[in-house]
Design an enzyme around this catalytic site. Sequence first.
Site, short mmCIF file in Angstrom:
data_model
loop_
_atom_site.label_atom_id
_atom_site.label_comp_id
_atom_site.label_asym_id
_atom_site.label_seq_id
_atom_site.Cartn_x
_atom_site.Cartn_y
_atom_site.Cartn_z
N TYR A 99 0.81 -1.21 0.00
CA TYR A 99 0.00 0.00 0.00
C TYR A 99 0.85 1.27 0.00
O TYR A 99 0.46 2.28 -0.58
CB TYR A 99 -0.95 0.00 1.20
CG TYR A 99 -2.12 -0.94 1.03
CD1 TYR A 99 -3.04 -0.75 0.01
CD2 TYR A 99 -2.31 -2.02 1.88
CE1 TYR A 99 -4.12 -1.60 -0.16
CE2 TYR A 99 -3.39 -2.88 1.72
CZ TYR A 99 -4.28 -2.66 0.69
OH TYR A 99 -5.35 -3.52 0.52
N GLU A 197 0.50 -29.60 13.11
CA GLU A 197 -0.08 -28.84 12.01
C GLU A 197 -1.32 -28.06 12.41
O GLU A 197 -1.42 -26.86 12.13
CB GLU A 197 -0.45 -29.80 10.86
CG GLU A 197 -1.17 -29.09 9.72
CD GLU A 197 -1.59 -30.03 8.61
OE1 GLU A 197 -2.27 -29.54 7.68
OE2 GLU A 197 -1.27 -31.23 8.65
N ASP A 249 -1.54 -33.98 9.30
CA ASP A 249 -2.56 -34.81 8.66
C ASP A 249 -1.89 -35.80 7.71
O ASP A 249 -0.70 -35.66 7.38
CB ASP A 249 -3.54 -33.94 7.86
CG ASP A 249 -4.45 -33.10 8.75
OD1 ASP A 249 -4.61 -33.43 9.93
OD2 ASP A 249 -5.00 -32.10 8.23
#
Length: 364
Positions: A99, A197, A249
Amino acid sequence: MSTKQDEELAQERLIDLAAEFYDQFAAGEVPQMNIPTRTKSNIVFDEDSKVWVYGDRTSTRSANSVRGARKLLKASYAIEFLVNQLEEDRSSTLRELYYLSESWDNEEAQFQSQDESNQLIEDLEIVSQVTREDFHMRPEESGATLMGPLELREQTRRGERDIHCQEDVGEGGYQIPNNPDTIEFLDHDVDFVLCVETGGMRDRLVENGFDDEYNCLVVHLKGQPARATRRITKRLHDELDLPVVVFTDGDPWSYRIYGSVAYGSIKSAHLSEYLATPEARFVGIQPEDIVEYDLPTDPLADSDINALESELEDPRFETDYWTEQIELQLDIEKKAEQQALAARGLDFVTETYLPERLSAMGVL
């Protein structure tokens, strides 16, 4: 730890880079900047550091085209901003830089997207061989945390703070700062580091007292780990000689989370020796666990299958273990989350699964 000398070196190298552009102009040469090609085909294994780094192939940012000239113009404006920021002892986020460019007096120097400004900062890191943390650039907060028997000292703008990562924090844990090199490790009773995780599993471990019972430092990766998370994990291993295990996972995207902790990522291969922990071991949901424990599963999507096939050719996974697990997963066509272990009870993960896996690995 990060020091004033690191910041002075960053400023010096940024100025040197700008001076190099100037000298090329003065010599009648077309200004250019050479950067390693950031693709999987340009990743090589460094035998000394045991991590994956960029090879010899390079890409050139050259002003011999309008597009290339714009890139170097933007680099020049960004360098000026970063040097001034260091002189003023200020900091900013990657989002703010995007920005801020809207206020630059040359519209051609303004960034068109967040990805463009992020990539430029990475380019400057590579060319200057200085990290963005020493530029005083930080990402948006990742929210990753530590929980366990570790006492540390953090340097802040309000002075030094001594913090115990169990006794002085709530159940949310100690939030990892953007630059973990401002942390000094004071004392610990940690036997190993467990990188987790998902937030749900991290909360399950803490609620069940896993960090207390096994003198474990639980690091919440919060999905794909931020650089700060990987950096503090490496420091915990290297400086405190702690084993590191990664609990994810059971799907191809989670295997890549492990790979980024252990071997580095393609995007940040220039910092692998700074961020990666090649000794880290995988304790996540394995395809063989899906079969052995008859876990609840989801079918592999086409994108999962493509990712697994890609990993069979990924140098980070070129081992007998990973080849066997990935081929098994392709055969059973299933994936499972960490929370699938709850099908055997809320305490199964802390009373059975992790103790058995970690004992078999020699961590416990």
